[in-house]
Design an enzyme around this catalytic site. Sequence first.
Site, PDB file in Angstrom:
ATOM      1  CB  ALA A  71      -0.912   0.120   1.289  1.00  0.00           C
ATOM      2  NE  ARG A 157       0.519  -5.458  10.091  1.00  0.00           N
ATOM      3  CZ  ARG A 157      -0.139  -4.936   9.089  1.00  0.00           C
ATOM      4  NH1 ARG A 157       0.277  -3.592   8.903  1.00  0.00           N
ATOM      5  NH2 ARG A 157      -0.996  -5.482   8.456  1.00  0.00           N
ATOM      6  CG  HIS A 238      -1.136 -11.807   4.163  1.00  0.00           C
ATOM      7  ND1 HIS A 238      -1.941 -11.654   2.938  1.00  0.00           N
ATOM      8  CD2 HIS A 238      -2.260 -12.798   4.644  1.00  0.00           C
ATOM      9  CE1 HIS A 238      -3.084 -12.181   2.796  1.00  0.00           C
ATOM     10  NE2 HIS A 238      -2.921 -13.134   3.664  1.00  0.00           N
ATOM     11  N   GLY A 270       7.075 -13.658   0.526  1.00  0.00           N
ATOM     12  CA  GLY A 270       7.301 -13.759   1.985  1.00  0.00           C
ATOM     13  C   GLY A 270       8.877 -13.940   2.272  1.00  0.00           C
ATOM     14  NE  ARG A 293       8.117  -6.051   6.252  1.00  0.00           N
ATOM     15  CZ  ARG A 293       7.100  -7.285   6.245  1.00  0.00           C
ATOM     16  NH1 ARG A 293       7.420  -8.194   5.603  1.00  0.00           N
ATOM     17  NH2 ARG A 293       6.478  -7.270   7.450  1.00  0.00           N
TER      18      ARG A 293
HETATM   19  C1  LAC Z   1      -0.885  -3.866   5.385  1.00  0.00           C
HETATM   20  C2  LAC Z   1      -2.020  -3.628   4.636  1.00  0.00           C
HETATM   21  C3  LAC Z   1      -2.410  -2.273   4.053  1.00  0.00           C
HETATM   22  O1  LAC Z   1      -0.325  -4.862   5.956  1.00  0.00           O
HETATM   23  O2  LAC Z   1      -1.618  -4.660   3.656  1.00  0.00           O
HETATM   24  O3  LAC Z   1      -0.102  -2.822   5.698  1.00  0.00           O
END
Ligand code: LAC
Length: 342
Positions: A71, A157, A238, A270, A293
């Site tokens: 994002a 998180r 994810h 990942g 990332r």
């Molecule tokens: C995130 C969402 C926006 O992991 O996918 O920050």
Amino acid sequence: MKYFRQVFEDKRLQAYINGGAGDETALQENEAILQSLRLIPRVMMDVEKANSHVNDILGAHDSPLVIGPTAFHRLVSTDGECSTALCSKLNNIPYVVSSFASCDVREIREILPASCYWQQLYIFNDPAITEEIVSDAEKFAAQAIIVTVGTPVSGDRPRERQAGWSVPAGVCARFNLKDPTTISQLARVSISQSATWDDIKNITMMTSIPILLKGILDPDDALRAVQIGCSGIIVSNHGGRQFDHSISALDTIGDIKEIVQGEIPIYLDGGIRTGLDVVKSIACGADRVLLGRAILWKLHEGGTSALNEYLHHINEEILHIMKLCGCPTISAISGLKVVRRV
Ligand code: LAC
């Protein structure tokens, strides 16, 4: 290429981008598994003309790399997704544009060739938003719609929460966020918690664009995706951002491959940072590999030029390792034997 991790001046942004769910077990394991894998090279395979081309239901590209959906690229680079799109075009690498992009999809698509435009989608609370994104994907000739599954709520998180990070107002192109919003609030107000396989079926009926599900970890879910008419799956936890003790994609892709029996392509993400990671992932069963990332880190380091250089370099590295392992083609990599060093 060495592992790298971007340090941000803005520590709150760093907490958001680099952080993961819970104690970051899944986040660390994704990288640790890659580090622990060893390949058994083959010899005398004529690798002089080795190439990293891929060609499957989603088209022909020069590399097994895919720019995964992340994002708000304007958080890390002035031109945001427009820079990412240019790098995708220059390297002929597909780019999965996030529903939470910070640039307008029209603008992105002016730069991105159709052959590299894949659109990410959540099942939203408001069916009109889901339909609008599907219809935009059609209007802008997306080659694939990647539906993110396994995110009915956002992962907790602690790094991000403790830093007090929130999405700044105005940074989400599709949703007009007037006030700073935490990711969990954004998920709560926008993403459906009641979505089922029927919603996926509906999307496959809504459009003829191939549908892929991203976030599959259980082989039975992979089979369900095949049965329901999906064109591919992306095995993913994810990036360790959702459920802290979820299995890593590399630990489940073998079982998924067995059950899917080659019916649809299987991609993976990942922890992928280097060409070596890509080759290892393909040896474990992936047909293509997504970067997350690493894209944001490179955009932040130096915008288009740093990201472009990185993508070019990682592909050179893939080719180099293919030669060292006796693989003239990407499909030859899947025949390599893999050993896990404990
Ligand atoms: C995130 C969402 C926006 O992991 O996918 O920050």
